[in-house]
Design an enzyme around this catalytic site. Structure first.
Site, short mmCIF file in Angstrom:
data_model
loop_
_atom_site.label_atom_id
_atom_site.label_comp_id
_atom_site.label_asym_id
_atom_site.label_seq_id
_atom_site.Cartn_x
_atom_site.Cartn_y
_atom_site.Cartn_z
N LYS A 52 0.86 -1.19 0.00
CA LYS A 52 0.00 0.00 0.00
C LYS A 52 0.90 1.23 0.00
O LYS A 52 1.68 1.45 0.92
CB LYS A 52 -0.89 -0.03 1.24
CG LYS A 52 -1.77 1.21 1.36
CD LYS A 52 -2.72 1.06 2.51
CE LYS A 52 -3.54 2.33 2.70
NZ LYS A 52 -4.44 2.23 3.84
N LYS B 104 -2.03 -1.57 -3.97
CA LYS B 104 -2.92 -0.40 -3.90
C LYS B 104 -2.10 0.87 -3.97
O LYS B 104 -1.12 0.97 -3.24
CB LYS B 104 -3.67 -0.46 -2.58
CG LYS B 104 -4.53 0.74 -2.30
CD LYS B 104 -5.16 0.60 -0.95
CE LYS B 104 -5.84 1.92 -0.61
NZ LYS B 104 -6.23 2.00 0.75
C1 PBG Z 1 -7.30 3.04 5.44
C2 PBG Z 1 -7.59 3.02 3.98
C3 PBG Z 1 -7.42 4.04 3.02
C4 PBG Z 1 -7.95 3.54 1.83
C5 PBG Z 1 -8.38 2.25 2.09
N1 PBG Z 1 -8.12 1.93 3.41
C6 PBG Z 1 -6.97 5.45 3.13
C7 PBG Z 1 -5.61 5.84 3.47
O1 PBG Z 1 -4.70 5.04 3.66
O2 PBG Z 1 -5.46 7.05 3.59
C8 PBG Z 1 -8.05 4.28 0.55
C9 PBG Z 1 -9.09 3.79 -0.40
C10 PBG Z 1 -9.43 4.71 -1.49
O3 PBG Z 1 -8.80 5.77 -1.71
O4 PBG Z 1 -10.38 4.38 -2.22
N2 PBG Z 1 -6.00 3.17 5.80
#
Ligand code: PBG
Length: 325
Positions: A196, A249
């Site tokens: 991520k 992601k």
């Molecule tokens: C939680 C999380 C996030 C997203 C999914 N789980 C946000 C972040 O890390 O700021 C983002 C999903 C999206 O942008 O559609 N940590």
């Protein structure tokens, strides 16, 4: 013949379909939902046209529709109005997500329920973990693990099929796996947000959850977008810790990572087509810059072609409709 006949297979739609290498299918999609407290709420998220914060009964209605379109899984996020510095609302047994899991399982047959396990939507400071004042308000990895385990347990006990840790803390998959095993929840799986990235594409999502960090950013725990070898180390680590499915992601700017992950590991691979990717397409299409249906199907096909087995996407319902037509 001095050249290879490539164009002959592009001559008409029938031939093109026959030899197409990538088949996008509705069964690949996972539909995300923002679940809120209260009754009969359907609150639009301004930066994400077509996406709402839904309270329980509206969520059930919408998820039924999703299922009837052929989508097999949903991913739940909780919208919190009772934030504190520790994110304690995230593991309340009667929290919005915990209730939603039970209701979906009760009301909809054969649907996979996945839940996001993180604290950013539940903390007043908007970070994904607990802060350590002694270390310049850095996220305290190990104390955060304990809370994440409680959150995951509360979801698993409510009946989630898969919990999806997204806080990017080291050891989160193992901690959650051990906690669930200890509580007789061996059957609950883990979809790990393994690679991520600290991405600018999450902007609209943070409006949805009101989870913008109040200071600093997430670069001390999420990945640097200049790196790809590191993504493979993260994924390998999560597999060793017990992940059942791994994720890359965002998706679109990270197709190379999806491809490398698919080549290196033989485990189901998910890609998250995130909020910013969705909103760019939605706003651009509304302005007439592109044909929405065509561009969405091209994007989702690209993610699949790169190697994703599953695609988490806010376009899921619309795309399912288009694939049916
Ligand atoms: C939680 C999380 C996030 C997203 C999914 N789980 C946000 C972040 O890390 O700021 C983002 C999903 C999206 O942008 O559609 N940590």
């Amino acid at each position: 013949m001095a050249f290879v006949r490539l164009r002959s297979l592009r001559k008409n739609a029938l031939l093109r379909d026959l030899v197409s290498e990538t088949k996008l299918a509705t069964g690949d999609f996972i539909m995300p939902y923002f679940v809120s407290e209260g009754k009969n709420k359907k609150q639009p998220i301004k930066s994400m046209p077509g996406i709402y914060r839904l309270s329980l009964e509206n969520l059930i209605r919408d998820a039924k529709e999703t299922k009837s379109l052929g989508i097999k899984a949903v991913l739940l996020f909780g919208v919190s109005t009772k934030k504190d510095i520790y994110g304690t609302e995230a593991y309340r047994n009667d929290g919005a997500v915990q209730k939603a899991i039970k209701e979906i399982k009760k009301n909809i047959k054969d649907i996979v329920v996945i839940t996001d396990v993180c604290l950013c939507g539940y903390t007043t400071h908007g970070h994904c973990g607990i802060l350590n004042a002694k270390r310049g308000a850095n996220v305290d990895n190990d104390r955060t693990l304990k809370i994440l385990a409680k959150v995951a347990l509360s979801h698993a006990e409510a009946g989630a099929d898969l919990v999806a840790p997204s806080a990017m803390m080291d050891g989160q998959v193992k901690t959650i796996r051990d906690a669930m095993d200890k509580h007789g929840l061996e059957e609950t799986g883990i979809l790990a947000y393994s690679a991520k990235y600290a991405s600018n594409f999450y902007g609209p999502f943070r409006e949805a959850l009101d989870s913008r960090p109040q200071f600093g950013d997430r670069r001390s725990y999420q990945m640097d977008f200049r790196n790809s070898d590191e993504a493979l180390r993260e994924i390998g680590q999560d597999i060793n810790e017990g992940a059942d499915i791994v994720m890359v992601k965002p998706a679109l700017g990270y197709l190379d990572i999806i491809r490398r992950a698919k080549q290196d590991f033989n485990i189901p691979l998910a890609a998250y087509n995130v909020s910013g990717e969705y909103s760019l397409v939605k706003l651009g299409s509304a302005k007439g810059l592109f044909d929405e249906k065509k561009i969405v199907l091209e994007i989702l096909t690209s993610i699949k072609r790169a190697g994703a087995d599953l695609i988490i996407t806010y376009h899921a319902k619309e795309a399912a409709g288009w694939l049916k037509a």
